[in-house]
Write a protein that holds these residues in place. Structure first.
Motif, PDB file in Angstrom:
ATOM      1  N   GLU A   1     -16.295   0.277   3.810  1.00 14.77           N
ATOM      2  CA  GLU A   1     -15.765   0.143   5.171  1.00 14.77           C
ATOM      3  C   GLU A   1     -14.242   0.218   5.201  1.00 14.77           C
ATOM      4  O   GLU A   1     -13.659   0.686   6.173  1.00 14.77           O
ATOM      5  CB  GLU A   1     -16.223  -1.192   5.761  1.00 14.77           C
ATOM      6  N   HIS A   2     -13.586  -0.255   4.136  1.00 14.55           N
ATOM      7  CA  HIS A   2     -12.111  -0.251   4.077  1.00 14.55           C
ATOM      8  C   HIS A   2     -11.673   0.322   2.730  1.00 14.55           C
ATOM      9  O   HIS A   2     -11.129  -0.403   1.880  1.00 14.55           O
ATOM     10  CB  HIS A   2     -11.554  -1.669   4.250  1.00 14.55           C
ATOM     11  N   PRO A   3     -11.901   1.592   2.485  1.00 14.34           N
ATOM     12  CA  PRO A   3     -11.664   2.170   1.152  1.00 14.34           C
ATOM     13  C   PRO A   3     -10.230   2.065   0.651  1.00 14.34           C
ATOM     14  O   PRO A   3      -9.997   1.984  -0.552  1.00 14.34           O
ATOM     15  CB  PRO A   3     -12.093   3.634   1.312  1.00 14.34           C
ATOM     16  N   ASP A   4      -9.257   2.066   1.549  1.00 15.12           N
ATOM     17  CA  ASP A   4      -7.847   2.049   1.136  1.00 15.12           C
ATOM     18  C   ASP A   4      -7.170   0.718   1.410  1.00 15.12           C
ATOM     19  O   ASP A   4      -5.948   0.597   1.244  1.00 15.12           O
ATOM     20  CB  ASP A   4      -7.076   3.167   1.868  1.00 15.12           C
ATOM     21  N   ALA A   5      -7.934  -0.276   1.808  1.00 20.95           N
ATOM     22  CA  ALA A   5      -7.312  -1.540   2.215  1.00 20.95           C
ATOM     23  C   ALA A   5      -7.649  -2.705   1.290  1.00 20.95           C
ATOM     24  O   ALA A   5      -7.245  -3.833   1.546  1.00 20.95           O
ATOM     25  CB  ALA A   5      -7.747  -1.880   3.651  1.00 20.95           C
ATOM     26  N   ILE A   6      -8.376  -2.432   0.209  1.00 22.07           N
ATOM     27  CA  ILE A   6      -8.831  -3.523  -0.659  1.00 22.07           C
ATOM     28  C   ILE A   6      -8.580  -3.187  -2.127  1.00 22.07           C
ATOM     29  O   ILE A   6      -8.830  -2.068  -2.567  1.00 22.07           O
ATOM     30  CB  ILE A   6     -10.342  -3.798  -0.460  1.00 22.07           C
ATOM     31  N   SER A   7      -8.076  -4.174  -2.860  1.00 22.16           N
ATOM     32  CA  SER A   7      -7.998  -4.103  -4.321  1.00 22.16           C
ATOM     33  C   SER A   7      -8.656  -5.358  -4.870  1.00 22.16           C
ATOM     34  O   SER A   7      -8.477  -6.446  -4.326  1.00 22.16           O
ATOM     35  CB  SER A   7      -6.546  -4.042  -4.803  1.00 22.16           C
ATOM     36  N   VAL A   8      -9.434  -5.196  -5.939  1.00 20.28           N
ATOM     37  CA  VAL A   8     -10.179  -6.320  -6.506  1.00 20.28           C
ATOM     38  C   VAL A   8      -9.679  -6.610  -7.918  1.00 20.28           C
ATOM     39  O   VAL A   8      -9.548  -5.700  -8.739  1.00 20.28           O
ATOM     40  CB  VAL A   8     -11.696  -6.041  -6.540  1.00 20.28           C
ATOM     41  N   ILE A   9      -9.385  -7.864  -8.180  1.00 22.82           N
ATOM     42  CA  ILE A   9      -8.993  -8.313  -9.521  1.00 22.82           C
ATOM     43  C   ILE A   9      -9.983  -9.374  -9.953  1.00 22.82           C
ATOM     44  O   ILE A   9     -10.177 -10.378  -9.265  1.00 22.82           O
ATOM     45  CB  ILE A   9      -7.564  -8.887  -9.533  1.00 22.82           C
TER      46      ILE A   9
END
Length: 406
Positions: free
Chosen positions: A85-93
């Motif tokens: 849904e938000h391909p460019d708005a999330i980074s996961v660590i």
């Protein structure tokens, strides 16, 4: 004609097996029940994280519950959905307390061992309207020591420019109580509690996974006949399910239940025998398999060790075992006599097979004959192996039975 019909039936059964195995490996199918209503933990976590992303705000939440109850599955499903849904708005660590519980190691894994860099990263991502999602697995282990990582992370999230979500996952229900006051004051205190699956819910899961979808490429008549079976209401099935869940009542354990491999190829259906064979394969114990191909001498040594333990010998070694072996020979006048060297080789083989072990780590400089040893199998396992061994002398069974019932 008959051969052709049998081949066609076998082909359909093989296709059905492939479809069912695909369902067992598809996480979306396995965990479909977790999305079933807005009251599920999946729905609650997705709403919390999605609102944090869309409203550009910070959040933190703990997922608490025993192992195997779906915490990690829910996190993965939520993150997969939000990435779409938000391909460019999330980074996961992702950090794991078992690997990164030491503060320096954890900070290095997330920000090249530099807390300032982590704070700058949060600030820059916030200005770019990008949310960083920290998944801290084994969260309780991060709450040990000085808790520097947790404090630095939660303190940085107080900034107006940062945009982050911290998801802590732990099997300890009191994980939040382990936090220091300075860390607890910065945590949101949101908690989602997970409970173990009931036997009824596991039965529904198995019915769901072992059903063939109507839109599968299989013949419609076959799919209807397959799905119409009432095997799940059988008392024998409930007994099998109870035996399966007694040892481990988790979804992952159900997925390892290889009933599909025991499908009746001739009929293309799962019979009660399929479930019984699958249960039997899961209940096999590696040590029982190792016991099946032991020599007569090795069985003698195990029985002698069992006799010594029944006599409450606090410590015994190879020399003591040989004395017990000689007393058995003298008492029963057996013809199974072996040299000291051959007996010692059999003793070493049992050590290699991990059916026996040294009692402690002391005396490593001692000769092996004098180091105390212990059995790694129970009397019941030994008795069952003697019964199954067709070459086992009757005297061994008699010796073991006598000790068990004295």
């Amino acid at each position: 004609m008959a051969a052709a019909a049998a081949a066609a039936a076998a082909s359909v059964a093989s296709q059905a097996q492939a479809v069912l195995r695909g369902r067992l490996c598809d996480q979306a199918v396995v965990h479909a029940a977790l999305r079933s209503s807005p009251d599920t933990n999946y729905s609650k976590l997705k709403y919390l994280v999605a609102s944090s992303v869309s409203e550009a705000c910070n959040n933190s939440v703990l997922l608490l519950g025993p192992r195997g109850c779906g915490k990690a599955a829910v996190v993965d499903m939520v993150l997969d959905d939000l990435k779409k849904e938000h391909p460019d708005a999330i980074s996961v660590i992702r950090l794991n307390g078992m690997l990164h519980s030491d503060d320096n190691c954890a900070t290095k894994a997330s920000s090249d061992d530099n807390t300032e860099f982590m704070i700058d990263m949060l600030r820059e991502c916030g200005l770019a309207h990008k949310t960083i999602i920290f998944v801290l697995e084994e969260f309780d282990l991060f709450a040990q020591g000085k808790q520097r990582l947790l404090y630095s992370l939660l303190d940085a999230m107080q900034s107006l420019t940062s945009q982050a979500v911290v998801i802590g996952v732990s099997c300890r229900l009191d994980a939040d109580q382990l936090l220091e006051k300075r860390v607890r004051s910065r945590f949101s205190h949101r908690k989602l509690l997970f409970v173990p699956s009931s036997v009824d819910s596991l039965q529904r899961l198995m019915e769901h996974l072992l059903a063939l979808p109507e839109d599968s490429p299989l013949p419609t008549k076959y799919v209807r006949e397959y799905n119409a079976r009432s095997i799940f209401n059988d008392k024998k099935f409930k007994g099998i399910l109870s035996s399966l869940t007694d040892a481990d009542a988790t979804t992952s354990h159900i997925l390892r239940f290889l009933v599909v491999s025991y499908m009746d190829i001739d009929s293309g259906l799962l019979s009660m025998q399929s479930f019984m064979n699958a249960l039997s394969s899961m209940q096999r114990q590696p040590k029982m398999d190792s016991l099946q191909d032991l020599s007569i001498l090795e069985l003698y040594i195990l029985v002698c060790m069992n006799r010594l333990e029944d006599k409450e010998k606090s410590s015994y070694n190879f020399i003591t075992i040989m004395k017990e072996y000689k007393s058995v020979q003298d008492a029963y006048k057996t013809s199974d006599k072996y040299s000291h060297t051959v007996c010692f080789r059999a003793f070493e083989h049992l050590l290699d097979r991990e059916l026996i072990s040294f009692a402690d780590n002391k005396g490593r400089n001692q000769a092996l004959e004098y180091r105390p040893v212990k059995l790694l199998i129970s009397s019941r396992e030994l008795a069952e192996s003697l019964k199954l061994n067709t070459t086992c002398p009757a005297v061994l069974q008699k010796l073991l039975d006598r000790e068990r019932y004295m």
